[in-house]
Design a protein around this motif. Structure first.
Motif, PDB file in Angstrom:
ATOM      1  N   VAL A  29       1.182   6.729  -6.768  1.00  0.00           N
ATOM      2  CA  VAL A  29       0.061   7.550  -7.248  1.00  0.00           C
ATOM      3  C   VAL A  29      -0.101   8.864  -6.498  1.00  0.00           C
ATOM      4  O   VAL A  29      -0.533   9.852  -7.078  1.00  0.00           O
ATOM      5  CB  VAL A  29      -1.287   6.795  -7.204  1.00  0.00           C
ATOM      6  CG1 VAL A  29      -1.282   5.624  -8.138  1.00  0.00           C
ATOM      7  CG2 VAL A  29      -1.637   6.386  -5.809  1.00  0.00           C
ATOM      8  N   MET A  30       0.262   8.883  -5.193  1.00  0.00           N
ATOM      9  CA  MET A  30      -0.028  10.092  -4.432  1.00  0.00           C
ATOM     10  C   MET A  30       1.126  11.070  -4.371  1.00  0.00           C
ATOM     11  O   MET A  30       0.925  12.264  -4.232  1.00  0.00           O
ATOM     12  CB  MET A  30      -0.465   9.718  -3.022  1.00  0.00           C
ATOM     13  CG  MET A  30      -1.963   9.612  -2.968  1.00  0.00           C
ATOM     14  SD  MET A  30      -2.596   9.050  -1.433  1.00  0.00           S
ATOM     15  CE  MET A  30      -2.050  10.227  -0.268  1.00  0.00           C
ATOM     16  N   PRO A  62       3.137  12.224  -6.711  1.00  0.00           N
ATOM     17  CA  PRO A  62       3.075  13.301  -7.705  1.00  0.00           C
ATOM     18  C   PRO A  62       2.011  14.341  -7.361  1.00  0.00           C
ATOM     19  O   PRO A  62       2.166  15.505  -7.682  1.00  0.00           O
ATOM     20  CB  PRO A  62       2.692  12.573  -9.001  1.00  0.00           C
ATOM     21  CG  PRO A  62       2.991  11.153  -8.757  1.00  0.00           C
ATOM     22  CD  PRO A  62       2.850  10.919  -7.297  1.00  0.00           C
ATOM     23  N   LEU A  63       0.959  13.883  -6.664  1.00  0.00           N
ATOM     24  CA  LEU A  63      -0.138  14.778  -6.323  1.00  0.00           C
ATOM     25  C   LEU A  63       0.313  15.859  -5.350  1.00  0.00           C
ATOM     26  O   LEU A  63      -0.186  16.984  -5.370  1.00  0.00           O
ATOM     27  CB  LEU A  63      -1.239  13.937  -5.669  1.00  0.00           C
ATOM     28  CG  LEU A  63      -2.663  14.390  -5.820  1.00  0.00           C
ATOM     29  CD1 LEU A  63      -3.026  14.499  -7.277  1.00  0.00           C
ATOM     30  CD2 LEU A  63      -3.582  13.400  -5.130  1.00  0.00           C
ATOM     31  N   PHE A  64       1.270  15.515  -4.474  1.00  0.00           N
ATOM     32  CA  PHE A  64       1.687  16.457  -3.441  1.00  0.00           C
ATOM     33  C   PHE A  64       2.898  17.284  -3.851  1.00  0.00           C
ATOM     34  O   PHE A  64       3.397  18.065  -3.069  1.00  0.00           O
ATOM     35  CB  PHE A  64       1.982  15.708  -2.137  1.00  0.00           C
ATOM     36  CG  PHE A  64       0.747  15.216  -1.462  1.00  0.00           C
ATOM     37  CD1 PHE A  64      -0.186  16.117  -0.972  1.00  0.00           C
ATOM     38  CD2 PHE A  64       0.493  13.865  -1.333  1.00  0.00           C
ATOM     39  CE1 PHE A  64      -1.330  15.675  -0.351  1.00  0.00           C
ATOM     40  CE2 PHE A  64      -0.657  13.420  -0.720  1.00  0.00           C
ATOM     41  CZ  PHE A  64      -1.576  14.332  -0.227  1.00  0.00           C
ATOM     42  N   MET A  65       3.391  17.063  -5.058  1.00  0.00           N
ATOM     43  CA  MET A  65       4.523  17.848  -5.544  1.00  0.00           C
ATOM     44  C   MET A  65       3.977  19.077  -6.263  1.00  0.00           C
ATOM     45  O   MET A  65       2.819  19.091  -6.664  1.00  0.00           O
ATOM     46  CB  MET A  65       5.362  17.006  -6.503  1.00  0.00           C
ATOM     47  CG  MET A  65       6.145  15.906  -5.811  1.00  0.00           C
ATOM     48  SD  MET A  65       7.459  16.585  -4.792  1.00  0.00           S
ATOM     49  CE  MET A  65       6.866  16.160  -3.158  1.00  0.00           C
ATOM     50  N   ALA A 121       0.830  -1.203   0.000  1.00  0.00           N
ATOM     51  CA  ALA A 121       0.000   0.000   0.000  1.00  0.00           C
ATOM     52  C   ALA A 121       0.864   1.252   0.000  1.00  0.00           C
ATOM     53  O   ALA A 121       0.562   2.227  -0.683  1.00  0.00           O
ATOM     54  CB  ALA A 121      -0.925  -0.015   1.205  1.00  0.00           C
ATOM     55  N   PHE A 129       2.393   1.745  -3.410  1.00  0.00           N
ATOM     56  CA  PHE A 129       1.335   2.148  -4.291  1.00  0.00           C
ATOM     57  C   PHE A 129       0.995   3.619  -4.067  1.00  0.00           C
ATOM     58  O   PHE A 129       0.843   4.405  -5.004  1.00  0.00           O
ATOM     59  CB  PHE A 129       0.151   1.247  -3.979  1.00  0.00           C
ATOM     60  CG  PHE A 129      -0.979   1.425  -4.890  1.00  0.00           C
ATOM     61  CD1 PHE A 129      -0.797   1.266  -6.238  1.00  0.00           C
ATOM     62  CD2 PHE A 129      -2.212   1.770  -4.404  1.00  0.00           C
ATOM     63  CE1 PHE A 129      -1.846   1.449  -7.091  1.00  0.00           C
ATOM     64  CE2 PHE A 129      -3.251   1.948  -5.252  1.00  0.00           C
ATOM     65  CZ  PHE A 129      -3.080   1.792  -6.600  1.00  0.00           C
ATOM     66  N   MET A 130       0.962   3.981  -2.788  1.00  0.00           N
ATOM     67  CA  MET A 130       0.724   5.355  -2.413  1.00  0.00           C
ATOM     68  C   MET A 130       1.797   6.253  -3.005  1.00  0.00           C
ATOM     69  O   MET A 130       1.500   7.318  -3.552  1.00  0.00           O
ATOM     70  CB  MET A 130       0.833   5.429  -0.896  1.00  0.00           C
ATOM     71  CG  MET A 130      -0.070   6.365  -0.245  1.00  0.00           C
ATOM     72  SD  MET A 130      -0.379   5.670   1.361  1.00  0.00           S
ATOM     73  CE  MET A 130       0.452   6.724   2.395  1.00  0.00           C
TER      74      MET A 130
END
Lengths: 375, 349
Positions: free
Chosen positions: B202-203, B205-208, B195, B198-199
């Protein structure tokens, strides 16, 4: 003589903690800002509303009814969770049994048993679980097709479509017989509360006779669903798919090696004097183990065993690699389809934390019960 | 004869067990020897369309030709073929680093410097881009170096963080600090590595910042560092707890400041106490890096799976997995044996 006020420990503690909070808050603020901008750029609305959209995920193994594109994501995720729990519970039970046998065999007087148990433990502990899982899966996939399936005694069939075992045709009489068994169990438990244990013939009668009588009174219905080759696949019986079978075998076998070491260490932790005292009392080896050693060893065994159970549950997410649709796999699909990564990951983490806490709590409770019984 | 009687035939049950297990062992053993040696195919003929695996398909035994054909790819991934001495040398440097670190006489602060120098050298060797070494992007790296890189860098970079978290969790007068450390450790340990990876994929890039997208290797490495730090922190905390109280009190009595006490008295002793479990955590991490298969990073195991994805080799998975299993086994087995010799030093209470 007091140190200057800026040297006092309390003030320093306060300073470092404020600094930590400030750094964490700044980091969180920065990351959250980025996330908001990224989500806006991708036109993703946050929130858990997506859970009630219909989910076009085909799911192979569904413990409860499910139709792709009709049922919603919440139900799909629930099925994933049920699949995870199914494999974890079966794995924990089987790994405990195999691990205990191997652990005891490592202390056996028989050199062959000892050697094989050691080889089992070393080979399994020193290779990655994912590698073992892939090997089991490729071995199961290499089995003959249904037409040339291996037929074992008791109607068990093994082919590249999985392992199929015959099942009972469940009828009303069986349900009532099960209720009668439960009633017998309650009677036995009530008898035990009186202080002394009832004699074993009483227990046996209470547990066996009522269900038999109920079953016979209703005409003793009995029917078995046997796997029968129908076209290219089998029908009837209970099928364990190759994915489930491989995952269960992989997790069970890998964890059993760790449990074996825990059991061995637990037995070794019981002082020699206990063995000697038991044999001085004239107990036999089996009795010594059951009455003297195991109760004491269990106290050492429970805490590391708990963490192995947690590991097995966490390792069940390896299912993703072979396409068994557990919670992880369905979360991944959900995430790819909806783009709601933060929400999906939050659900995933919350569920795993709840599972971990539940297992720990249950095992702790068992530990305290044990401690109270064998003080 | 006496050994045999005592160890194999000491009583009815023992004799029975010997017979049953012996029969099982002989059957499985001969089956394996037939498969792996007698009926095995060692090479396949080469044709204009590449190797012809028909002979392997007909054979009843193993097809070791797949190893001969694919071992370079499994070990080094898509690294340029003529430059593959570089990852090979990098692997050798990793092994040198492990061997030196297992040597008790090397346990002093300068060991940290050695780690920094060797790890930097390994990265320089892998990337290149100076002198006669052409630049090789890390998207082309693969196989054994990736496995070693992720686990070694994972541990090395997680270590300082882990020490901080372990100390923070023991800070009696700082409830907020303690709470943050406890939350970090328990959250990470409660969630499977799959997990987390996986995080990260996917995640992260979201927080960059918008548009910035760090590559897959870096993302996996960050996840592995955060994962390893939580487990290492628990091991180090064990050492901090096991250290006798007298050591803390003596340091206080000498009037040492917190930093002096921790640096000179507590950590050197506490860390020595937990060397065996630290090694175990490292071997665990070495095995766990194989999970990057799930996010498609080409480590040793993924390279093996990719090698047999080619249709003509697709039925020879067992052979490749056995080889990869043997590599993992050698490293982990040696490490676990070594950790037993690095028994914790005795403390004077």
């Amino acid at each position: 003589l007091r140190p200057a006020f800026w040297r006092s420990e309390a003030l320093r503690g306060l300073f470092w903690q404020c600094l930590l909070v400030a750094v964490l808050a700044a980091g969180a603020w920065y990351l959250a800002g980025n996330a908001v901008r990224n989500l806006a750029a991708r036109h993703i609305a946050s929130g858990f509303g997506f859970l009630w959209q219909s989910a076009p995920i085909p799911i192979a193994e569904t413990p409860i009814s499910y139709q792709p594109s009709v049922d919603d994501y919440a139900r799909a995720l629930l099925i994933g969770l049920l699949n995870t729990l199914k494999v974890a519970v079966c794995g924990i039970v089987l790994a405990t049994i195999i691990g205990t046998v191997v652990g005891v065999a490592r202390l056996s007087a028989n050199a062959l048993a000892r050697g094989l148990a050691t080889a089992w433990v070393e080979a399994l502990r020193n290779t990655p679980p994912l590698l073992q899982l892939l090997m089991w899966y490729s071995a199961l996939r290499a089995l003959p097709p249904p037409r040339q399936a291996w037929h074992w005694p008791l109607g068990i069939v093994l082919s590249n479509r999985g392992l199929i075992v015959p099942t009972l045709h469940w009828q009303a009489a069986h349900g009532l017989a099960a209720l009668a068994f439960l009633a017998g169990l309650v009677v036995v438990l009530v008898l035990r509360r009186g202080g002394r244990r009832p004699a074993w013939p009483v227990v046996l009668t209470a547990l066996v006779v009522p269900p038999l009588v109920v079953w016979a009174a209703l005409g003793a219905p009995f029917g078995v669903s046997v796997p029968v080759l129908h076209g290219f696949n089998f029908q009837g019986g209970l099928t364990l798919t190759p994915e489930f079978a491989a995952l269960l075998t992989g997790l069970t076998v890998y964890t059993s090696a760790y449990i074996a070491e825990i059991v061995r260490a637990g037995i070794l932790a019981v002082p020699r004097g206990q063995w000697e005292a038991a044999s001085a009392l004239g107990l036999q080896r089996g009795q010594t183990l059951r009455l003297v050693i195991v109760p004491q060893a269990l106290r050492v065994i429970i805490p590391p065993l708990t963490s192995e159970y947690l590991n097995l549950t966490k390792n069940s997410t390896l299912a993703v690699a072979i396409g068994f649709q557990d919670l992880m796999s369905i979360s991944e699909t959900t995430l790819n389809q909806t783009g709601q990564s933060i929400e999906v990951i939050a659900i995933l983490m919350a569920v795993f934390l709840v599972i971990s806490v539940s297992i720990s709590a249950a095992m702790n409770r068992y530990g305290t019960v044990l401690a109270r019984r064998y003080r | 004869m006496r050994w045999l009687r005592r160890n194999l035939f000491g009583g009815v049950w023992s004799t029975l067990a010997t017979l049953v297990l012996g029969l099982l062992l002989v059957r499985l053993g001969t089956g394996f020897v037939l498969w792996a040696l007698v009926d095995a195919q060692w090479t396949v003929p080469m044709t204009a369309n590449g190797p012809d695996t028909a002979a392997c398909r007909d054979a009843a035994g193993a097809c070791w030709a797949v190893i001969g054909e694919k071992y370079r790819f499994i070990l080094f991934g898509a690294y340029p073929y003529d430059q593959q001495w570089r990852p090979a040398l990098a692997v050798a440097l990793f092994i040198l680093l492990f061997v030196l670190s297992a040597w008790r006489r090397m346990w002093r602060p300068s060991l940290a410097l050695l780690w920094v120098v060797l790890l930097a050298l390994i990265l320089a060797l892998m990337w290149g881009g100076f002198g006669p070494l052409p630049f090789v992007s890390d998207t082309q790296w693969g196989g054994l170096p990736i496995t070693m890189l992720l686990s070694t860098f994972g541990c090395a970079l997680a270590f300082p963080l882990a020490v901080g978290v372990a100390l923070g969790r023991r800070a009696e007068r700082m409830p907020v600090m303690r709470l943050v450390c406890v939350l970090y450790v328990e959250l990470i340990r409660g969630v499977p590595l799959v997990a987390l990876l996986f995080m990260a994929s996917v995640m992260f890039p979201l927080f960059m910042p918008v548009g910035l997208n760090p590559d897959k290797l870096l993302r996996a490495q960050v996840a592995i560092i955060l994962f390893a730090a939580a487990y290492l922190a628990e091991v180090i905390r064990g050492g901090l707890i096991a250290l006798p109280r007298g050591q803390y009190e003596a340091a206080d009595a000498l009037g040492l400041s917190w930093w002096q006490k921790t640096r000179l008295i507590i950590l050197p002793q506490a860390l020595r106490l937990v060397v065996p479990p630290l090694v175990n955590t490292f071997t665990g991490l070495f095995k766990d890096t194989s999970l990057v298969l799930i996010i498609g990073l080409l480590d040793l195991l993924t390279a093996g799976s990719v090698a047999i994805a080619e249709p003509r080799w697709s039925t020879f998975g067992e052979e490749v997995y056995l080889m990869i299993g043997a590599i993992y086994f050698v490293f982990c087995f040696i490490a676990s044996r070594a950790s037993r010799h690095l028994e914790a030093p005795r403390l004077e209470k």
